[in-house]
Design an enzyme around this catalytic site. Structure first.
Site, mmCIF file in Angstrom:
data_model
loop_
_atom_site.group_PDB
_atom_site.id
_atom_site.type_symbol
_atom_site.label_atom_id
_atom_site.label_comp_id
_atom_site.label_asym_id
_atom_site.label_seq_id
_atom_site.Cartn_x
_atom_site.Cartn_y
_atom_site.Cartn_z
ATOM 1 N N GLY A 88 -3.916 -0.287 11.596
ATOM 2 C CA GLY A 88 -4.839 0.163 10.561
ATOM 3 C C GLY A 88 -4.137 0.822 9.393
ATOM 4 O O GLY A 88 -2.934 1.063 9.399
ATOM 5 N N GLY A 90 -2.801 3.475 7.711
ATOM 6 C CA GLY A 90 -2.400 4.840 8.029
ATOM 7 C C GLY A 90 -2.071 5.683 6.830
ATOM 8 O O GLY A 90 -2.005 6.912 6.927
ATOM 9 N N ARG A 91 -1.861 5.039 5.684
ATOM 10 C CA ARG A 91 -1.567 5.802 4.462
ATOM 11 C C ARG A 91 -2.119 5.097 3.226
ATOM 12 O O ARG A 91 -1.582 5.234 2.132
ATOM 13 C CB ARG A 91 -0.074 6.042 4.316
ATOM 14 C CG ARG A 91 0.766 4.772 4.228
ATOM 15 C CD ARG A 91 2.237 5.107 4.216
ATOM 16 N NE ARG A 91 3.042 3.910 4.051
ATOM 17 C CZ ARG A 91 3.918 3.735 3.076
ATOM 18 N NH1 ARG A 91 4.088 4.654 2.154
ATOM 19 N NH2 ARG A 91 4.633 2.635 3.007
ATOM 20 N N ASP A 123 1.963 11.439 7.945
ATOM 21 C CA ASP A 123 1.368 12.319 6.929
ATOM 22 C C ASP A 123 0.508 11.560 5.931
ATOM 23 O O ASP A 123 -0.154 12.167 5.090
ATOM 24 C CB ASP A 123 2.448 13.123 6.203
ATOM 25 C CG ASP A 123 3.444 12.255 5.430
ATOM 26 O OD1 ASP A 123 3.220 11.030 5.300
ATOM 27 O OD2 ASP A 123 4.456 12.807 4.953
ATOM 28 N N ASP A 250 0.563 -7.958 10.829
ATOM 29 C CA ASP A 250 -0.246 -7.064 9.996
ATOM 30 C C ASP A 250 0.199 -7.088 8.541
ATOM 31 O O ASP A 250 -0.454 -6.491 7.680
ATOM 32 C CB ASP A 250 -0.218 -5.632 10.537
ATOM 33 C CG ASP A 250 1.188 -5.094 10.702
ATOM 34 O OD1 ASP A 250 1.910 -5.636 11.554
ATOM 35 O OD2 ASP A 250 1.570 -4.144 9.995
ATOM 36 N N ASN A 251 1.295 -7.787 8.255
ATOM 37 C CA ASN A 251 1.751 -7.975 6.872
ATOM 38 C C ASN A 251 1.598 -9.422 6.429
ATOM 39 O O ASN A 251 2.254 -9.853 5.486
ATOM 40 C CB ASN A 251 3.213 -7.557 6.729
ATOM 41 C CG ASN A 251 3.414 -6.068 6.937
ATOM 42 O OD1 ASN A 251 2.495 -5.279 6.739
ATOM 43 N ND2 ASN A 251 4.602 -5.674 7.344
#
Length: 490
Positions: A88, A90-91, A123, A250-251
């Site tokens: 998913g 994430g950033r 983060d 996922d890419n």
């Protein structure tokens, strides 16, 4: 007057399992460092309004514009061959979708805009270097005519992110036909959610393959359409010496665009086994492996679609294999046609493929620069071959091949000037060479100096023009300038 985004959101209207609703995390002091004004106009946005403190706040995620429906998309993926059932965004946060001036629906996404439920202890932020790399390379790919996501803006946040050291934080505004990936289908396949797979496939057909809506077998036709686009895309990568670096499922974009410019790079010296990515220790995604990996990724997509093909598993598998079987011929046709153009052939004759392969073999053996060899070959079509010979450690290796090449082009009616123009139209003079990209990043990160970035972006916007005032940008790196490893931005 405020910044207006004419959002018309469709993905966020899908079931809640497709995404998580999450707002960007505000940042301290956003500052716009680059706005892609022509792209803004293409999207129906006002570049003058975006180029304001209010615009910078939106592009950094500090302010959410009216009409946005911020979401982080769910997906899974095979990473270096190992399946992860939940990845998913994430950033990255998708603000919404707009219809551009050509009537094409485009995602507007903030990359580096804070943590999401998919962040996996990360983060959610991005460092300035990877943001600049993606801006440079994605826009260079667009100028080269290769399907790609685009970069609308880069903003520094006024905050630092911690990687190995403290680095300036930044946010990239990425534009894509969509952010739907092979991994998006895998997310639902792993959960055996056939209804979600069907809903996703229907959405993709409407958005990316509308001509298939009336097909007798639309899901078979969808797989065939994705296979064709990926075959063409990877052929185009190889024709400019591009190495994606991290071709995980996922890419791998369902729309057929190049997506996720992490440890990507362009070759200098031609080497089919070339790897730059620091995390690709086994060479899985080496330059020459990219077609094979594309087919591997497409096979994972086919597995997800099997329940939509037939209730009879054996029948569904056989049908999928038949569709996947077209990839090799489609890739080869696109790649060989591109190579013929690169060496200035207007017609196709027996022996052409072997002739071109002999050139590639000689280039590899002699560490010839990929980009300049083909560019200077265009000049050799109209003049002497001195500049091409200089690319080879042993110029005689080129001389032997050049004699056969000249005999071959003599069989065609086109004159030298026409051939040179045609070759220069497909063989760029300028690519985002790794040492140039790295120099730009270092100037920005350490000196807050964006003049080198601006100049490189300007040069790369016209890759097929000679641009004598910027001739140095075409030069390969000196030995002490070589960049041997590139790094993921996470």
């Amino acid at each position: 007057m405020t910044v207006h985004f004419p959002f018309q959101n469709s993905y966020s209207a899908l079931p809640d399992s497709f995404f998580a609703r999450v707002a960007p995390t505000p940042v301290t002091a956003p500052r716009l460092i680059k706005l892609n004004r022509p792209l803004a106009v293409q999207l129906g946005l006002d570049p003058d309004m975006l180029d304001t403190p209010e615009g910078a706040a939106i592009l950094a995620g500090k302010t959410v514009p009216d009409g946005a429906d911020p979401i982080a998309m769910a997906y899974a993926g095979h990473q270096f061959g190992h399946f992860v059932p939940q990845l998913g965004d994430g950033r990255a946060i998708l603000l919404g979708e707009v219809i551009d001036r050509e009537g094409v629906r485009r995602d507007i996404q903030l990359k580096g805009s804070g943590p999401t439920p998919f962040s996996r202890r990360g983060d959610g932020r991005a460092a300035l270097g990877p943001v600049l790399r993606e801006y440079i390379v994605s826009e260079a790919m667009f100028a080269l005519g290769i399907p790609t996501t685009r970069s609308l803006a880069a903003v520094v946040t006024g905050e630092h992110v911690i990687r190995e050291t403290a680095l300036p934080g930044a946010v990239l505004t990425r534009v894509a036909s969509s952010h739907i990936r092979v991994g998006t289908f895998q997310f639902f396949a792993a959960r055996r959610d056939t209804d979600a797979i069907r809903a996703l496939a229907d959405h993709v057909i409407v958005r990316h393959y509308p001509q298939l809506r009336e097909a007798e077998r639309p899901y078979h036709a969808l797989l065939a359409g994705v296979v064709a686009r990926q075959a063409e895309l990877v052929a185009r990568w190889l024709l400019v010496g591009f190495i994606h670096g991290v071709m995980n499922t996922d890419n791998s974009s369902i729309s057929g665009e190049t997506i996720d410019y992490g440890p990507c790079a362009f070759m200098d010296a031609y080497n089919p086994a070339q790897v730059f990515s620091s995390i690709d220790e086994m060479g899985r995604y080496a330059y020459a492996n990219q077609p094979r990996i594309a087919l591997w990724n497409l096979t994972r997509l086919a597995e997800c679609l099997l329940p939509l093909f037939s209730d009879d598993q054996e029948k569904a598998v056989a049908e999928a294999q038949d569709i996947l079987g077209a990839f090799s011929d489609q890739f080869s046709a696109a790649y060989q046609a591109g190579l013929r153009k690169k060496v200035g052939l207007f017609t196709e004759r027996d022996g052409d493929e072997a002739l071109i392969q002999d050139l590639l073999d000689a280039m590899a053996k002699n560490q010839a620069d990929f980009t300049l060899t083909f560019r200077k070959l265009g000049d050799a079509a109209a003049d002497d071959a001195a500049d091409v010979r200089a690319q080879f450690m042993e110029p005689a290796a080129f001389d032997e091949w050049a004699g056969r090449w000249r005999a071959r082009i003599a069989l065609e009616q086109q004159g030298a000037a026409e051939r040179q123009a045609a070759m220069h139209a497909v063989n760029p003079m300028f690519i985002p060479r790794n040492h140039r990209v790295e120099a730009v990043i270092q100037a920005a990160v350490h000196d807050d100096d964006y003049a080198p970035f601006e100049e490189l972006v300007k040069v790369l916007a016209n890759p097929f023009e000679d641009q004598p005032e910027y001739a140095a940008y075409a030069d390969p790196p000196l030995p002490d300038q070589r960049v041997l490893r590139t790094f993921c931005g996470t």
